[in-house]
Scaffold this active site. Structure first.
Site, PDB file in Angstrom:
ATOM      1  N   PHE A  67      15.133   7.013  15.921  1.00  0.00           N
ATOM      2  CA  PHE A  67      15.806   6.978  14.625  1.00  0.00           C
ATOM      3  C   PHE A  67      17.236   6.482  14.766  1.00  0.00           C
ATOM      4  CE2 PHE A  67      12.499  10.074  13.654  1.00  0.00           C
ATOM      5  CZ  PHE A  67      12.205   9.836  12.312  1.00  0.00           C
ATOM      6  N   ASP A  68      17.641   5.640  13.845  1.00  0.00           N
ATOM      7  CA  ASP A  68      19.054   5.349  13.643  1.00  0.00           C
ATOM      8  C   ASP A  68      19.651   6.618  13.022  1.00  0.00           C
ATOM      9  OD1 ASP A  68      21.495   3.910  13.184  1.00  0.00           O
ATOM     10  OD2 ASP A  68      20.851   3.602  11.109  1.00  0.00           O
ATOM     11  N   LEU A  69      20.977   6.732  13.012  1.00  0.00           N
ATOM     12  CA  LEU A  69      21.612   7.921  12.420  1.00  0.00           C
ATOM     13  C   LEU A  69      22.171   7.612  11.029  1.00  0.00           C
ATOM     14  CD1 LEU A  69      22.654  10.799  12.426  1.00  0.00           C
ATOM     15  CD2 LEU A  69      24.551  10.058  13.884  1.00  0.00           C
TER      16      LEU A  69
END
Length: 223
Positions: free
Chosen positions: A10-12
């Site tokens: 996941f990107d943040l």
């Protein structure tokens, strides 16, 4: 049937949390030190996602020296207050719970410095869902998204064919492709559908709810 070792990265910013207030206010703070005034914070939304150093150069025409100084100024405010001017995107905790229960291995790959990403996820009680939280280094190294993703793959011994990257900007998609893995672009962040499709996203999720189904699809396709 999903492979046991299938991993989801996941990107943040713009994917797990909405950092708009904190990032734009910190960019404004940095720009003000260079006597640059901002009409409206929304004009600084393009700073959300890409490496900060690159953004100061590309969006405000800063020199290398001024860009590095601007990043320092940004962090002055960010480490004190900006990182907590943030909101968990609705539905994300439930999604992470479901994915963990389904047996997926979850990790974070962000352009944000690792130390800040770890603090944010711990503050919002999301850190326990992830095996590894990886970002850039404070000295500016490992700031390109592909470098961060590759770092996660290497550290966790993940086969890129058995993983998918989820993010809201083209950097997430391009980085995933560079590492030989699939990607899901999300439309509830800060990238447009056109941006994500042009970058080569394998799937598009309009809502948080759609992510679990798309992840299962990619896992199944991976065999």
């Amino acid at each position: 049937m999903k492979p046991v070792e299938y991993s989801i990265l996941f990107d943040l910013d713009g994917t797990l949390t909405d950092p708009k207030e904190g990032i734009t206010k910190c960019v404004e703070y940095a720009l003000n030190q260079f006597d640059i005034q901002v009409e409206h914070l929304d004009r600084l939304i393009p700073y959300i996602g890409p490496p900060l150093h690159e953004s100061f150069v590309q969006l405000h025409g800063f020199s290398e020296e001024h860009s590095l100084r601007a990043v320092e100024l940004y962090r002055e405010r960010y480490r004190e207050v900006g990182m907590f001017e943030n909101l968990v995107i609705p539905g994300i905790p439930e999604l992470l719970e479901q994915l963990k229960a389904a047996g997926y291995s979850l990790h974070v790959a962000t352009s944000k410095p690792t130390v800040f990403a770890e603090q944010i996820l711990k503050f919002y009680e999301l850190d326990h869902y992830f095996g590894l939280i990886a970002g850039s280094n404070l000295d500016g190294s490992r700031s390109r998204k592909q470098e961060v993703i590759q770092y996660v793959l290497d550290q966790q011994h993940i086969d890129p064919r058995q993983a998918v990257m989820i993010g809201d900007r083209l950097h997430d998609i391009v980085g995933a492709k560079g590492c030989g893995m699939a990607s899901i672009g999300v439309l509830f962040g800060y990238g447009s559908e056109e941006e994500l499709r042009t970058a080569g996203a394998d799937s598009i999720a309009e809502t948080v709810v759609e992510i679990e189904q798309l992840a299962a699809h990619h896992a199944g396709a991976a065999g």
